[in-house]
Motif scaffolding. Structure first.
Motif, mmCIF file in Angstrom:
data_model
loop_
_atom_site.group_PDB
_atom_site.id
_atom_site.type_symbol
_atom_site.label_atom_id
_atom_site.label_comp_id
_atom_site.label_asym_id
_atom_site.label_seq_id
_atom_site.Cartn_x
_atom_site.Cartn_y
_atom_site.Cartn_z
ATOM 1 N N LEU A 117 0.876 -1.164 0.000
ATOM 2 C CA LEU A 117 0.000 0.000 0.000
ATOM 3 C C LEU A 117 0.914 1.215 0.000
ATOM 4 O O LEU A 117 1.698 1.410 0.948
ATOM 5 N N VAL A 118 0.835 2.047 -1.031
ATOM 6 C CA VAL A 118 1.869 3.058 -1.250
ATOM 7 C C VAL A 118 1.244 4.414 -1.527
ATOM 8 O O VAL A 118 0.097 4.528 -1.978
ATOM 9 N N SER A 119 2.025 5.449 -1.252
ATOM 10 C CA SER A 119 1.604 6.813 -1.584
ATOM 11 C C SER A 119 1.751 7.047 -3.077
ATOM 12 O O SER A 119 2.421 6.275 -3.782
ATOM 13 N N ALA A 120 1.140 8.122 -3.562
ATOM 14 C CA ALA A 120 1.130 8.385 -5.001
ATOM 15 C C ALA A 120 2.529 8.636 -5.550
ATOM 16 O O ALA A 120 2.794 8.397 -6.733
ATOM 17 N N ASN A 121 3.443 9.126 -4.701
ATOM 18 C CA ASN A 121 4.801 9.437 -5.168
ATOM 19 C C ASN A 121 5.792 8.307 -4.906
ATOM 20 O O ASN A 121 7.009 8.523 -4.918
ATOM 21 N N TYR A 122 5.290 7.104 -4.662
ATOM 22 C CA TYR A 122 6.154 5.959 -4.334
ATOM 23 C C TYR A 122 7.181 5.708 -5.435
ATOM 24 O O TYR A 122 8.393 5.642 -5.186
ATOM 25 N N PHE A 123 6.739 5.566 -6.659
ATOM 26 C CA PHE A 123 7.645 5.226 -7.755
ATOM 27 C C PHE A 123 8.511 6.417 -8.164
ATOM 28 O O PHE A 123 9.666 6.238 -8.555
ATOM 29 N N SER A 124 7.981 7.631 -8.074
ATOM 30 C CA SER A 124 8.780 8.805 -8.435
ATOM 31 C C SER A 124 9.885 9.065 -7.416
ATOM 32 O O SER A 124 10.968 9.527 -7.769
ATOM 33 N N ALA A 135 1.480 5.685 -12.805
ATOM 34 C CA ALA A 135 1.535 5.587 -11.350
ATOM 35 C C ALA A 135 0.192 6.027 -10.763
ATOM 36 O O ALA A 135 -0.728 6.431 -11.489
ATOM 37 N N PHE A 136 0.074 5.965 -9.457
ATOM 38 C CA PHE A 136 -1.166 6.358 -8.799
ATOM 39 C C PHE A 136 -1.322 7.876 -8.796
ATOM 40 O O PHE A 136 -0.335 8.627 -8.786
ATOM 41 N N LEU A 137 -2.545 8.324 -8.753
ATOM 42 C CA LEU A 137 -2.876 9.747 -8.728
ATOM 43 C C LEU A 137 -3.084 10.207 -7.288
ATOM 44 O O LEU A 137 -3.443 9.391 -6.413
ATOM 45 N N PRO A 138 -2.902 11.510 -7.003
ATOM 46 C CA PRO A 138 -3.096 11.998 -5.626
ATOM 47 C C PRO A 138 -4.483 11.701 -5.071
ATOM 48 O O PRO A 138 -4.624 11.392 -3.883
ATOM 49 N N VAL A 150 -4.957 -0.910 -9.233
ATOM 50 C CA VAL A 150 -3.807 -1.683 -8.777
ATOM 51 C C VAL A 150 -2.701 -1.627 -9.818
ATOM 52 O O VAL A 150 -2.978 -1.508 -11.022
ATOM 53 N N ILE A 151 -1.468 -1.675 -9.352
ATOM 54 C CA ILE A 151 -0.291 -1.809 -10.216
ATOM 55 C C ILE A 151 0.285 -3.192 -9.959
ATOM 56 O O ILE A 151 0.576 -3.553 -8.813
ATOM 57 N N ALA A 152 0.419 -3.979 -11.000
ATOM 58 C CA ALA A 152 0.914 -5.352 -10.863
ATOM 59 C C ALA A 152 2.418 -5.401 -11.103
ATOM 60 O O ALA A 152 2.981 -4.580 -11.843
ATOM 61 N N PRO A 202 -3.020 1.951 -3.954
ATOM 62 C CA PRO A 202 -2.866 3.292 -3.378
ATOM 63 C C PRO A 202 -3.282 3.296 -1.912
ATOM 64 O O PRO A 202 -4.077 2.458 -1.469
ATOM 65 N N LEU A 203 -2.747 4.250 -1.144
ATOM 66 C CA LEU A 203 -3.070 4.317 0.276
ATOM 67 C C LEU A 203 -4.555 4.543 0.517
ATOM 68 O O LEU A 203 -5.052 4.252 1.612
ATOM 69 N N GLY A 204 -5.275 5.026 -0.485
ATOM 70 C CA GLY A 204 -6.709 5.199 -0.336
ATOM 71 C C GLY A 204 -7.447 3.887 -0.132
ATOM 72 O O GLY A 204 -8.592 3.881 0.339
ATOM 73 N N CYS A 205 -6.809 2.764 -0.454
ATOM 74 C CA CYS A 205 -7.417 1.442 -0.249
ATOM 75 C C CYS A 205 -6.995 0.828 1.080
ATOM 76 O O CYS A 205 -7.334 -0.329 1.368
#
Length: 448
Positions: A117-124, A135-138, A150-152, A202-205
């Motif tokens: 479970l990651v924040s939107a800026n995890y990959f950046s 990537a995930f959106l804010p 989900v990102i696989a 995303p952390l929203g989940c």
């Protein structure tokens, strides 16, 4: 150099004339060197290999430390994470993440696996571009958003046959349909090495997935005292861990005014990012080196046993060549020349066995990781690709094996009695004469 080339050419011709012996020797060496190559590739992945992102040394983990008991640490809450992220500090970016477990599939085909479970800026923050998708959106990170995306991981995509339309399709997770918005690059295992999540949400989940995982703490992620997140930051260029410490202490003091209860007697600190764990406290990973050394020592024993067996084969084969060595010494070749010739022959065998062992080690390791990965509840991200370190290690194993199995026989065979060896029947090796004597003796016994 000229004599060395002569020895090399002679060794290749001689080994080509005895294909049975050569094949047996190469097989023995392939097994011994293959085991060492496979073990070294795993140790290299665990202990020495660089992380697959740019400027990995600038990425560190943040901790909340108890000022009254400096040995006590804990994780962060989401509101405190957002405050740290917004502060102008020694970090170019700070991201949050945690782990959970999910069920993928439906009915009897459900597989339990770890997910991030990651924040939107995890990959950046890690500077890892996705292989496909986004990537995930804010807004997907917002607490309670529960947007089913989900990102696989590349591993999962590869396991299901790498379908072309995977991004945009849906995956059933915890009996819910999630839309795949991206695929991580090959070999990416998150903040750890070798092990990592197979899916990222995303952390929203967080509230939805953590409740289904059986978390007894029912507080939502938006609570300031819900300490459930690990923070990872990327230091600005030129900033070291020591440089960042005063700024983290000052930041904790400022935030304590806003969160007097949550940050009571708490300060912030940063440490090197762990390779094999995601923990709320810094851990010493020097044991990894000890474990790696132990594994290599055990593999070295296998190589030693294989070398001793091959040494016996060389001694038996060398007995039939005593006249050849005696003639070489009598013609002024010298004992050192004979030893060098035998070591060259051994090194040629080692190189051939090393090539076969390299292929065998890479194949067996990949097969093992694939078999274990299909059953393990966590993704195994073993790159195992050919690299200069692996080639250098294999060459070192070949050189070591040469010393193990060729040096002893070379020294022993070159110490023979030259006069006694020259008195053997002209043009006949002792082995042939022994065979002929045995045949005649058997005829004599039959006649009697």
């Amino acid at each position: 150099m000229h004599t060395l080339l002569q020895d090399l050419k002679f060794s290749i011709r001689l080994l080509a004339k005895t294909p049975g012996f050569t094949a047996a020797a190469v097989l023995v060496l392939a097994l011994g060197i293959g085991v060492n190559t496979a073990i070294f590739s795993m140790v290299h992945e665990l202990v020495f290999s660089p992380r697959p992102w740019p400027d990995a040394r600038q990425v560190v983990q943040l901790y909340t430390q108890d000022e009254s008991n400096p040995r006590r640490f804990r994780t962060f809450s989401y509101p405190i994470f957002k405050e740290i992220q917004a502060q102008d500090s020694s970090f170019s970016d700070v991201m949050a993440h945690t782990l959970t477990m999910v069920g993928v599939g439906d009915g009897e085909n459900t597989k339990r696996t770890f997910a991030g479970l990651v924040s939107a800026n995890y990959f950046s923050t890690l500077r890892v571009p996705l292989m496909r998708g986004r990537a995930f959106l804010p807004e997907e990170e917002r607490p309670g958003a529960a947007i089913p995306v989900v990102i696989a991981s590349y591993n999962y995509w590869n396991q299901i046959g790498r379908p072309a339309g995977f991004v945009g399709s849906t995956v059933r997770i915890n009996e819910r349909l999630f839309t795949v918005v991206g695929i991580t690059p090959e070999g990416f295992s998150g903040t750890m090495m070798l092990f990592g999540p197979e899916f990222y949400f995303p952390l929203g989940c967080f509230d939805m997935l953590n409740a289904e995982f059986g978390d007894s703490d029912r507080r939502g992620i938006e609570a300031a005292d819900a300490y459930k997140l690990f923070l990872v930051g990327r230091l600005k260029p030129g900033v070291t861990l020591a440089d960042a410490e005063p700024g983290l202490k000052a930041l904790a003091a400022r935030l304590r005014e806003r969160f007097p209860v949550e940050l009571k007697e708490q300060t912030f600190t940063a440490r090197k990012l762990p390779r094999l764990s995601t923990s709320n406290a810094p851990r010493e990973e020097s044991d990894l080196s000890v474990l790696g050394g132990t594994m290599l020592a055990m593999a070295g024993i296998v190589l030693l046993i294989a070398s001793l067996n091959l040494a016996n084969m060389l001694l038996a084969r060398g007995t039939a060549r005593r006249k050849e060595f005696a003639i070489r010494i009598a013609l002024g070749g010298g004992r050192g020349r004979v030893v060098r010739q035998l070591l060259t022959e051994g090194f040629v065998l080692s190189i051939a066995g090393g090539v076969a062992g390299f292929v065998l080690g890479a194949w067996s390791t990949g097969l093992l990781m694939q078999a274990v990965g299909s059953m393990a509840p966590v993704g195994l991200f073993f790159r195992g690709a050919a690299n200069p370190a692996l080639f250098a290690a294999t060459f070192g194993f070949c050189s070591l094996a040469t010393v193990f199995f060729a040096l002893g026989p070379a020294l022993k065979l070159s110490r023979g009695d030259m006069l006694a060896d020259l008195k053997e029947n002209p043009g006949e090796y002792p082995a042939r004469r022994a065979i002929r004597w045995s045949w005649r003796s058997s005829r004599f016994r039959s006649a009697c």
